[in-house]
Design a protein around this motif. Structure first.
Motif, PDB file in Angstrom:
ATOM      1  N   SER A 114      -3.223 -18.847   2.236  1.00  0.00           N
ATOM      2  CA  SER A 114      -2.723 -19.388   3.425  1.00  0.00           C
ATOM      3  C   SER A 114      -4.191 -20.221   4.640  1.00  0.00           C
ATOM      4  O   SER A 114      -4.729 -20.436   3.609  1.00  0.00           O
ATOM      5  CB  SER A 114      -3.569 -17.537   3.956  1.00  0.00           C
ATOM      6  N   ASP A 115      -3.582 -20.324   6.274  1.00  0.00           N
ATOM      7  CA  ASP A 115      -4.645 -21.310   6.870  1.00  0.00           C
ATOM      8  C   ASP A 115      -5.044 -20.345   7.432  1.00  0.00           C
ATOM      9  O   ASP A 115      -5.337 -20.344   8.727  1.00  0.00           O
ATOM     10  CB  ASP A 115      -3.805 -22.357   7.323  1.00  0.00           C
ATOM     11  N   ILE A 116      -5.211 -19.140   7.279  1.00  0.00           N
ATOM     12  CA  ILE A 116      -5.828 -18.005   7.552  1.00  0.00           C
ATOM     13  C   ILE A 116      -7.276 -18.778   8.271  1.00  0.00           C
ATOM     14  O   ILE A 116      -7.628 -18.817   7.323  1.00  0.00           O
ATOM     15  CB  ILE A 116      -6.134 -16.444   7.815  1.00  0.00           C
ATOM     16  N   ASP A 167      -4.628 -17.562  -2.181  1.00  0.00           N
ATOM     17  CA  ASP A 167      -4.823 -16.947  -1.055  1.00  0.00           C
ATOM     18  C   ASP A 167      -3.531 -18.888  -0.339  1.00  0.00           C
ATOM     19  O   ASP A 167      -4.352 -20.165  -0.724  1.00  0.00           O
ATOM     20  CB  ASP A 167      -5.938 -17.446  -0.391  1.00  0.00           C
ATOM     21  N   SER A 193      -4.185 -14.574  14.046  1.00  0.00           N
ATOM     22  CA  SER A 193      -2.603 -15.413  13.110  1.00  0.00           C
ATOM     23  C   SER A 193      -1.809 -14.728  12.944  1.00  0.00           C
ATOM     24  O   SER A 193      -2.332 -13.615  12.113  1.00  0.00           O
ATOM     25  CB  SER A 193      -3.219 -16.430  12.260  1.00  0.00           C
ATOM     26  N   ALA A 209       3.636 -18.905   4.583  1.00  0.00           N
ATOM     27  CA  ALA A 209       3.015 -18.477   4.965  1.00  0.00           C
ATOM     28  C   ALA A 209       1.976 -16.876   3.901  1.00  0.00           C
ATOM     29  O   ALA A 209       2.768 -16.203   3.070  1.00  0.00           O
ATOM     30  CB  ALA A 209       4.068 -18.003   6.309  1.00  0.00           C
ATOM     31  N   VAL A 210       1.529 -16.459   4.819  1.00  0.00           N
ATOM     32  CA  VAL A 210       1.205 -15.363   4.620  1.00  0.00           C
ATOM     33  C   VAL A 210       2.102 -14.122   4.821  1.00  0.00           C
ATOM     34  O   VAL A 210       2.851 -14.254   5.830  1.00  0.00           O
ATOM     35  CB  VAL A 210      -0.247 -14.428   4.903  1.00  0.00           C
ATOM     36  N   ARG A 233      -6.658 -11.307   3.423  1.00  0.00           N
ATOM     37  CA  ARG A 233      -6.759 -12.699   3.967  1.00  0.00           C
ATOM     38  C   ARG A 233      -4.951 -12.339   4.393  1.00  0.00           C
ATOM     39  O   ARG A 233      -4.336 -13.349   4.488  1.00  0.00           O
ATOM     40  CB  ARG A 233      -5.926 -14.035   2.575  1.00  0.00           C
ATOM     41  N   GLY A 289       1.312 -12.842  10.485  1.00  0.00           N
ATOM     42  CA  GLY A 289       0.902 -12.867   9.340  1.00  0.00           C
ATOM     43  C   GLY A 289      -0.262 -12.162   9.094  1.00  0.00           C
ATOM     44  O   GLY A 289      -0.482 -11.729   8.204  1.00  0.00           O
ATOM     45  N   THR A 290      -1.734 -11.720  10.041  1.00  0.00           N
ATOM     46  CA  THR A 290      -2.682 -10.696   9.758  1.00  0.00           C
ATOM     47  C   THR A 290      -2.859  -9.712  10.694  1.00  0.00           C
ATOM     48  O   THR A 290      -3.434  -8.917  10.911  1.00  0.00           O
ATOM     49  CB  THR A 290      -3.597 -12.222   9.866  1.00  0.00           C
TER      50      THR A 290
END
Ligand code: ZN
Length: 317
Positions: free
Chosen positions: A137-139, A135, A57, A197-198, A154, A59-60
């Protein structure tokens, strides 16, 4: 302002020396999945390794060019001074224990804007921080690694940039990329991206008497911000050029499309598209297991495979 602000960080690209040591640290110790194994498109004798959550994803994504004989760099102004990963608020003790067990030295935890920060460095001396935060995030957690979901990283919290003068960098981030100034602690100015977002935080650490560093292993090469698609990226390209910044034409990076520019303090910024993403040429179950090459390098596969070092993870398959 363009239709909407950038959606936080997309990826961060840094320099390592040994590829196997790099995989061992980011995949085994930090629990980040190796989601893509390709080569540096500008220097195909070198790997380009990508780590992230289970699906890669935005952002990771932390990426590395492992140049085997690269000497270690030193930090200075005009570069990323620390890369921050987000961890759940009650995971600090877990990480302190885990890093100690892997013989990684941590500095005593600090408090920053009400969050706990645990600082350490990767095997090449690249400064990393684990920062507690809620958290949002939707990671997608990579459940094949050693780390349970409740403790897992995360994605990015953000980065700290070392700058001589924060004002011109803050101007670019707020006027052109949709960031808002949200706080200051001593010489640290915090900017936050406008999305949920992250990778939303850019801290500018103002160090007027520090000189430039030396680029090398353990240095961040650039940080990339997220944009949704090519149209939105084109708006940024026009807008940043109108503002007098020297922006490159769009580059095809296979898993995203990129434009690059140096912000006024000298940090290299990129704006990368979310599409097409890391599932573009591999199935989710086998991400990162094979060397992937873009079509223009495929004719040189044999030669490239002979030059890049063998990876230890292939021996345990
Ligand atoms: Zn990049």
């Amino acid at each position: 302002m363009t239709k909407r602000p950038v959606q936080g960080l997309h990826h961060i690209t840094a320099v390592a020396s040994d590829a196997n040591q790099n995989i061992d640290f980011y995949q085994t110790v930090l629990g980040q999945r190796l989601v893509k194994r390709t080569v540096n498109f500008d220097d195909p004798k070198t790997y380009h390794l990508y780590y992230g959550d289970k699906v890669g994803s935005p952002g990771t994504i932390m990426t590395f060019f492992p140049w085997q004989h690269m000497r270690r760099g030193s930090r200075g102004v005009g570069e990323t001074g620390a890369t921050g990963y987000l961890i759940p608020p009650d995971a600090v003790d877990y990480w302190q224990d885990r890093l100690t067990k892997h013989n990684i030295e941590t500095t005593p935890t600090q408090s920053r804007f009400g969050e706990t920060v645990l600082a350490f460095a990767d095997p090449n001396g690249l400064p990393l921080e684990l920062i507690t935060d809620r958290d949002n995030s939707d990671i997608v957690h990579w459940d094949a690694g050693e780390i349970a979901s409740e403790h897992a990283i995360r994605g990015f919290h953000g980065v700290t940039l070392w700058v001589k003068d924060a004002a011109p960098t803050a101007h670019v981030l707020t006027q052109h990329l949709g960031f808002t100034r949200v706080g200051q602690e001593k010489n640290r100015i915090r900017l936050r991206g406008a999305s949920t977002a992250v990778g939303l935080y850019i801290d500018l650490l103002e160090l007027p008497t520090v000189s430039k560093g030396r680029f090398g292993a353990g240095s961040v090469h650039h940080i990339a911000f997220r944009t949704v698609d090519d149209d939105e990226q084109a708006e940024y390209l026009d807008r940043l050029r109108l503002a007098g910044l020297q922006v490159t034409p769009v580059q095809d990076r296979q898993y995203f499309h990129s434009i690059y520019f140096r912000e006024p303090n000298g940090v290299l910024f990129e704006i990368a598209t979310d599409a097409p993403g890391f599932l573009y040429d591999e199935h989710i179950d086998t991400l990162g297991q094979q060397l992937k090459l873009p079509t223009w390098l495929e004719p040189h596969r044999q030669e490239i495979e002979r030059i890049v070092p063998p990876l230890e993870i292939d021996k345990t398959k």
